[in-house]
Design a protein around this motif. Structure first.
Motif, PDB file in Angstrom:
ATOM      1  N   TRP A 185       0.720  -1.122  -0.195  1.00 59.92           N
ATOM      2  CA  TRP A 185       0.058   0.023  -0.082  1.00 59.92           C
ATOM      3  C   TRP A 185       0.913   1.270  -0.050  1.00 59.92           C
ATOM      4  N   SER A 189       1.215   3.701  -3.410  1.00 60.02           N
ATOM      5  CA  SER A 189       0.872   5.271  -2.990  1.00 60.02           C
ATOM      6  C   SER A 189       1.849   6.159  -3.195  1.00 60.02           C
ATOM      7  N   SER A 194      -2.630   2.582  -8.351  1.00 58.70           N
ATOM      8  CA  SER A 194      -3.813   2.332  -7.324  1.00 58.70           C
ATOM      9  C   SER A 194      -4.112   0.838  -7.888  1.00 58.70           C
TER      10      SER A 194
END
Length: 244
Positions: A185, A189, A194
């Motif tokens: 994640w 990011s 995504s």
């Protein structure tokens, strides 16, 4: 436009190689220790071979739902799931030490390995398609190099930790893989990527043709065989060295 594509291509390459390196480092720190751990916990050699066969069964079970899950919930979520599945088996090894639970651990290990090998490649391929970037054979070659290096480093770390305590490499691998989803994640990011569930929905919905097509990708099978081969090779080498 060209500069933008080069920048995106570089970020995709960094993501692909770093994800591969981190996952392989923690996985390989334990992959060559399984048989030694079983033997130290009183499992005869003949039974160890039976236990190891469950990994192959797990790989087949992991292959079947991989494409469907990736399209339905997203590639990154399945990637995170694969690391959590493998982290779970290490927890099982610590708590329960008998033939049945060792076999179940190998089964789950195979499932997690199959999910990770194909899903990461599928995610990177989708990113390249979205940005109209041609697949790079050079990138695939670099990934093989990263696999080799991190397997070597992880295997040495696992062997060293096993010499200290038989559960030490298990804790190392388990904690690393349990934190892997958070790393995924943070990395995506930071690179402004995504999950690709929305992109997948633009394609035909979850039909059998798409699922079969996923498994027909040559690079998927190459990477899967490389991962399994590294596990087997590392394990055979460590067992041979231990016996001598």
């Amino acid at each position: 436009m060209i500069m933008r594509l080069k920048s995106v291509s570089f970020k995709i390459a960094v993501l692909f190689l770093v994800f591969t390196a981190v996952f392989t480092l923690f996985r390989s720190s334990m992959s060559g220790i399984f048989s030694l751990f079983y033997a130290k916990n009183g499992i005869p050699d003949a039974n160890i071979s039976s236990i190891k066969s469950f990994q192959n069964i797990g790989i087949m079970f992991g292959l079947l739902p991989a494409g469907y899950l990736a399209d339905k919930v997203g590639r990154l979520k399945v990637l995170a799931l694969s690391s959590l599945v493998i982290a779970t088996i290490f927890f099982i090894l610590i708590l329960f030490r008998n033939f049945f639970f060792f076999s179940m651990a190998e089964l789950l290990y195979g499932i997690g390995l199959a999910l990770n090998s194909g899903i990461l490649l599928a995610y990177v391929t989708d990113l390249q398609e979205q940005n109209e970037i041609a697949p790079s054979s050079r990138l695939m070659g670099m990934q093989v190099i990263v696999l080799n290096l991190t397997t070597l480093i992880g295997g040495n770390i696992g062997t060293w930790l096993f010499g200290i305590k038989d559960t030490a490499p298990i804790w190392f691998a388990m904690l690393g893989l349990a934190l892997y989803p958070a790393f995924v994640w943070l990395m995506t990011s930071f690179l402004s990527f995504s999950d690709n569930r929305a992109f997948s929905k633009k394609k035909d919905k979850y039909n059998i043709k798409n699922i079969v097509g996923f498994f027909r990708k040559r690079n998927f099978w190459i990477l899967l065989l490389l991962n399994v081969g590294y596990d087997c090779g590392t394990q055979c080498f460590i067992q041979h060295d231990h016996l001598w």
